[in-house]
Structures are given as structure tokens and as C-alpha cells.
Design a protein around this motif. Structure first.
Motif, PDB file in Angstrom:
ATOM      1  N   LEU A   7     -44.477  -1.382 -13.359  1.00 34.03           N
ATOM      2  CA  LEU A   7     -45.844  -0.942 -13.599  1.00 34.03           C
ATOM      3  C   LEU A   7     -46.303  -0.193 -12.362  1.00 34.03           C
ATOM      4  O   LEU A   7     -46.289  -0.741 -11.260  1.00 34.03           O
ATOM      5  CB  LEU A   7     -46.754  -2.144 -13.871  1.00 34.03           C
ATOM      6  N   ILE A   8     -46.684   1.065 -12.537  1.00 29.83           N
ATOM      7  CA  ILE A   8     -47.132   1.916 -11.444  1.00 29.83           C
ATOM      8  C   ILE A   8     -48.595   2.247 -11.688  1.00 29.83           C
ATOM      9  O   ILE A   8     -48.943   2.872 -12.702  1.00 29.83           O
ATOM     10  CB  ILE A   8     -46.314   3.216 -11.393  1.00 29.83           C
ATOM     11  N   HIS A  93     -42.307  -5.821  -9.283  1.00 33.33           N
ATOM     12  CA  HIS A  93     -42.172  -4.593 -10.073  1.00 33.33           C
ATOM     13  C   HIS A  93     -43.523  -3.904 -10.280  1.00 33.33           C
ATOM     14  O   HIS A  93     -43.615  -2.956 -11.052  1.00 33.33           O
ATOM     15  CB  HIS A  93     -41.524  -4.892 -11.422  1.00 33.33           C
ATOM     16  N   LEU A  94     -44.544  -4.401  -9.617  1.00 35.39           N
ATOM     17  CA  LEU A  94     -45.860  -3.763  -9.636  1.00 35.39           C
ATOM     18  C   LEU A  94     -45.958  -2.854  -8.419  1.00 35.39           C
ATOM     19  O   LEU A  94     -45.773  -3.295  -7.287  1.00 35.39           O
ATOM     20  CB  LEU A  94     -46.971  -4.816  -9.584  1.00 35.39           C
ATOM     21  N   VAL A  95     -46.239  -1.571  -8.659  1.00 39.34           N
ATOM     22  CA  VAL A  95     -46.356  -0.574  -7.598  1.00 39.34           C
ATOM     23  C   VAL A  95     -47.773  -0.013  -7.630  1.00 39.34           C
ATOM     24  O   VAL A  95     -48.194   0.569  -8.635  1.00 39.34           O
ATOM     25  CB  VAL A  95     -45.333   0.570  -7.796  1.00 39.34           C
ATOM     26  N   ILE A  96     -48.506  -0.213  -6.544  1.00 38.53           N
ATOM     27  CA  ILE A  96     -49.877   0.289  -6.437  1.00 38.53           C
ATOM     28  C   ILE A  96     -49.876   1.480  -5.481  1.00 38.53           C
ATOM     29  O   ILE A  96     -49.452   1.360  -4.328  1.00 38.53           O
ATOM     30  CB  ILE A  96     -50.834  -0.800  -5.890  1.00 38.53           C
ATOM     31  N   ILE A  97     -50.352   2.632  -5.955  1.00 35.29           N
ATOM     32  CA  ILE A  97     -50.463   3.829  -5.118  1.00 35.29           C
ATOM     33  C   ILE A  97     -51.925   3.947  -4.694  1.00 35.29           C
ATOM     34  O   ILE A  97     -52.823   3.930  -5.537  1.00 35.29           O
ATOM     35  CB  ILE A  97     -50.032   5.099  -5.877  1.00 35.29           C
ATOM     36  N   HIS A  98     -52.155   4.080  -3.384  1.00 32.06           N
ATOM     37  CA  HIS A  98     -53.528   4.068  -2.881  1.00 32.06           C
ATOM     38  C   HIS A  98     -53.672   4.897  -1.609  1.00 32.06           C
ATOM     39  O   HIS A  98     -52.686   5.215  -0.944  1.00 32.06           O
ATOM     40  CB  HIS A  98     -53.973   2.624  -2.608  1.00 32.06           C
ATOM     41  N   ARG A 111     -44.279  -0.491   1.131  1.00 27.29           N
ATOM     42  CA  ARG A 111     -43.996  -1.842   1.617  1.00 27.29           C
ATOM     43  C   ARG A 111     -44.238  -2.840   0.488  1.00 27.29           C
ATOM     44  O   ARG A 111     -45.064  -2.607  -0.388  1.00 27.29           O
ATOM     45  CB  ARG A 111     -44.828  -2.179   2.841  1.00 27.29           C
ATOM     46  N   LEU A 112     -43.517  -3.945   0.566  1.00 31.10           N
ATOM     47  CA  LEU A 112     -43.729  -5.046  -0.363  1.00 31.10           C
ATOM     48  C   LEU A 112     -44.587  -6.072   0.347  1.00 31.10           C
ATOM     49  O   LEU A 112     -44.237  -6.553   1.426  1.00 31.10           O
ATOM     50  CB  LEU A 112     -42.391  -5.677  -0.778  1.00 31.10           C
ATOM     51  N   VAL A 135     -45.761  -4.175  -4.540  1.00 30.54           N
ATOM     52  CA  VAL A 135     -45.377  -3.003  -3.760  1.00 30.54           C
ATOM     53  C   VAL A 135     -46.585  -2.090  -3.591  1.00 30.54           C
ATOM     54  O   VAL A 135     -47.306  -1.818  -4.557  1.00 30.54           O
ATOM     55  CB  VAL A 135     -44.227  -2.242  -4.463  1.00 30.54           C
ATOM     56  N   ARG A 136     -46.779  -1.623  -2.361  1.00 27.21           N
ATOM     57  CA  ARG A 136     -47.875  -0.691  -2.068  1.00 27.21           C
ATOM     58  C   ARG A 136     -47.272   0.624  -1.598  1.00 27.21           C
ATOM     59  O   ARG A 136     -46.405   0.641  -0.718  1.00 27.21           O
ATOM     60  CB  ARG A 136     -48.759  -1.214  -0.940  1.00 27.21           C
TER      61      ARG A 136
END
Length: 185
Positions: A7-8, A93-98, A111-112, A135-136
Motif C-alpha cells: 500500500l503506497i 508493506h505500507l509505504v507513506i510518501i511525505h 526508512r522503515l 516505510v516512509r
């Protein structure tokens, strides 16, 4: 072989007023990711108040679910937690773009886990998930000039020079996300 989906989520604020602000670079990166997968379009996921789309990373490989929240940045946690629960996504498996004030403009760091660096969107996500173990993908927007309040700075539009670099920065961020996904699937 069973693959877990990824999930992104690109963080940002909804509405035309915020589209070109520094705080929305995560959402802008989702637009870049969508452009790389023709025919993949966001649709409203009413249960979580988000917009989502999905595609397979490779034939027979894991699915990538991409999302943008439709809430204010500071309330991102509830919809993100809803998506994690709905799609049964493991937190790694969660990727947050910020956006990230602590990185120079255009720098990207993955980074995790870790701290939120004062980012209210990340605080909300961590609070709702009751975990920081996701994950960020941090995209540097630099520090505010002089004594400007950081909260005011992130809600301002990019300047002309920054706007010229945005497509490259978002492309670099998406390259980093794709490399991460392929290395962890």
C-alpha cells in the motif's frame, strides 16, 4: 507463491488551494506513479475516504495499491489505518510518501520506522496504527526562510525554481519507491 500487497499512500491536503503546496509533494508523487501505469486511475474508496487504484508490480507478482487521502493532512491516520485494515496490509508493506523539512529540497530518504520529525501527518498515521513500523519515503522540501513558522511554510506554494524541479523530484521519489518494492517483494 503468495505475495502480500503493498500500500503506497501519498500524503497531502485535499482541494485546489493546496495542490501546489510543499505539504502536497506526497500526493504529487502519486500522480507521477499513476502516469507510469497507463489505464490506472484513482477512484473513491468510500469506506476509508480515500482515492485508490491498483496494479501488479510484475506478472504474477504482488499488487501495489496506491492511495491519496481525502482528509486534511493532520487527520491522515484514520483513512490510512482503514486502508491497512481493509486490504490486510502488513505494516512493513505500507509505504507513506511525505514532505520532510529536515531534508534539503529534492533529497529523498527511505526508512522503515523511526520518528515523525514533527510531521503531523506521520503523527496521525502512527497514532492510528499504534505503530511506527511502516516505510516512509521522505522528500526534502528544505527549511523555511528566516524565522518563518514551519506550519506556514509547508502550506505555501513552491517557488518558480522549485516548481521547475518538481517533475524530476517526484520521478526520483517514485523511482525510489519502485526500487524498494522490487527489492522487498
Amino acid at each position: 507463491m503468495h505475495f502480500s500487497s503493498f500500500l503506497i499512500v501519498g500524503l497531502g491536503n485535499p482541494g485546489p488551494r493546496y495542490v501546489s503546496t510543499r505539504h502536497n509533494i506526497g500526493a504529487l508523487s502519486i500522480a507521477e506513479l499513476l502516469s507510469r501505469h497507463p489505464g490506472t486511475n484513482l477512484s473513491v474508496h468510500r469506506r476509508t475516504n480515500t482515492e485508490t487504484a491498483d496494479f501488479f508490480l510484475s506478472p504474477g507478482g504482488p499488487k501495489a495499491i496506491i492511495a491519496r487521502t481525502r482528509t486534511a493532512m493532520n487527520l491522515s491516520g484514520t483513512p490510512v489505518a482503514g486502508l491497512v485494515d481493509f486490504f490486510k496490509i502488513p505494516l512493513n508493506h505500507l509505504v507513506i510518501i511525505h514532505d520532510e523539512l529536515e531534508l534539503p529540497f529534492g533529497d529523498i530518504k527511505i526508512r522503515l520506522g523511526g520518528g515523525d520529525h514533527g510531521h503531523n501527518g506521520l503523527k496521525s498515521v502512527s497514532r492510528s496504527l499504534k505503530s511506527r513500523d511502516y516505510v516512509r519515503v521522505s522528500i526534502g522540501i528544505g527549511r523555511p526562510p528566516g524565522r518563518m513558522d514551519p506550519a506556514k511554510f509547508v502550506l505555501q506554494p513552491f517557488n518558480k525554481n522549485e516548481r521547475a524541479e518538481l517533475p524530476i523530484i517526484c520521478a526520483n521519489a517514485v523511482d525510489a519507491v519502485e526500487d524498494y518494492l522490487h527489492g522487498h517483494s
